[in-house]
Design a protein around this motif. Structure first.
Motif, short mmCIF file in Angstrom:
data_model
loop_
_atom_site.label_atom_id
_atom_site.label_comp_id
_atom_site.label_asym_id
_atom_site.label_seq_id
_atom_site.Cartn_x
_atom_site.Cartn_y
_atom_site.Cartn_z
N MET A 70 0.75 -1.10 -0.09
CA MET A 70 0.03 -0.02 0.01
C MET A 70 0.89 1.15 0.03
N ALA A 71 1.95 1.31 0.72
CA ALA A 71 2.82 2.49 0.80
C ALA A 71 3.28 2.76 -0.69
N ALA A 72 3.69 1.50 -1.25
CA ALA A 72 4.35 1.72 -2.64
C ALA A 72 3.50 2.49 -3.57
N ALA A 75 14.00 2.74 1.55
CA ALA A 75 15.11 3.02 0.66
C ALA A 75 14.80 2.32 -0.65
N GLU A 76 13.93 0.96 -0.40
CA GLU A 76 13.69 0.40 -1.99
C GLU A 76 12.81 1.08 -2.45
N SER A 90 12.61 2.83 -6.21
CA SER A 90 11.60 2.56 -7.39
C SER A 90 10.82 3.38 -7.73
N HIS A 91 10.48 4.29 -6.84
CA HIS A 91 9.26 5.49 -7.33
C HIS A 91 9.68 6.61 -6.97
N GLY A 92 10.70 7.02 -6.53
CA GLY A 92 11.00 8.44 -6.23
C GLY A 92 10.27 9.04 -5.16
#
Length: 290
Positions: A25-27, A51-52, A56-58
């Motif tokens: 969900m955070a992603a 960090a990941e 991946s998404h900025g």
């Protein structure tokens, strides 16, 4: 489905955001322009996830190491977040669960689940909600519950009781805090296979196999579906949805209860094997944490 910058300007806290459903969900929130905070007991895990996700998404992900069973620690975390930028949304995702015959439960085992799921969820919701009210700010709370809040479940009684408390909190605070522009809703997902579920709830089972066999739609749920529903509930697309618990399980709970009643056929040997598997996994996890 969603415009690329739908959540720009939002500041969202996801509890239990370092792994599993919370991480997913955070992603999605991050990818739609929100600033995201994730918290969990294991700060190192949350740091790695932050960090990941940013790679991946900025965007911006802030990691917090906090045990939500500690109300003072929760209040300090929320106070620090609001001092920088008030939250706009809260996702109550942190949880704990394991299968056990209820006669075999210890008070410590019961508290291990209830203190996270019921007490911890209230502590975070209360800390955020009272700041929204004091600041005359609108807000959304989405809590992850289970379909058993409507019909109970054997063999996971601490979770069934605690998740039912969150269901009751959702309805109660929706009516109390609606006047302030604060909405509370809940999602009750069916099986979306995650590492944690497989290790402690269905040890020895192939992830998703029983759901695929019995679900009316013949499959498990996907992270995309949970992400989409969570985004919609905070998006502003229908702000009159308030106090609802929405099942997302392919109608499995309607068809066959959606709980752990099937474990009534387990023998003593089956229960001993499951307990040993859960204990061994807990020891491995503790060793990883050092």
């Amino acid at each position: 489905m969603f415009t690329p910058h739908l959540l720009t300007g939002r500041n969202i806290l996801v509890t239990g955001g370092g792994t599993g459903l919370g991480k997913a969900m955070a992603a999605r929130f991050l990818s739609l322009g929100a600033d995201v905070h994730i918290c969990g007991r294991r700060k190192g895990v949350c740091d790695e996830t932050a960090a990941e996700l940013m790679k991946s998404h900025g965007g911006r992900v802030t990691s917090h190491g906090v045990d939500i069973r500690d109300s003072a620690a929760v209040d300090a975390m929320v106070d620090g977040i609001f001092a920088e930028k008030p939250l706009t949304d809260l996702i109550n995702n942190a949880a704990g669960n394991f299968i056990s015959r209820t006669q075999d439960l210890t008070p410590r085992g019961f508290d291990a689940v209830a203190n996270i799921v019921m007490h911890g969820t209230f502590y975070v919701t209360h800390a955020v909600g009272r700041r929204w009210i004091a600041g005359q700010q609108r807000g959304n709370v989405v809590s992850i519950v289970v379909t058993w809040v409507r019909n109970g479940s054997p063999y996971v009684v601490p979770s069934a009781m605690s998740k039912s408390a969150i269901h009751a909190m959702t309805m109660s605070l929706a009516t109390e805090w609606g006047r302030y522009g604060i909405r509370l809703n809940a999602i009750a997902p069916g099986e979306i296979p995650t590492e944690g579920m497989s290790k402690r709830i269905k040890p020895g089972d192939e992830a998703g196999a029983k759901t695929i066999a019995h679900n009316p739609m013949g499959r498990v749920g996907s992270m995309d579906e949970l992400q989409n529903l969570a985004v919609f509930l905070i998006s502003g697309g229908c702000d009159w949805i308030n106090g609802e618990t929405i099942a997302m399980d392919g109608a499995q709970a309607l068809a066959m209860g959606g709980n752990f009643y099937g474990l009534r056929d387990w023998s003593d040997a089956d229960w001993n094997s499951a307990r040993d598997a859960i204990k061994a996994q807990n020891e491995k996890d503790r060793a990883k944490r050092g």
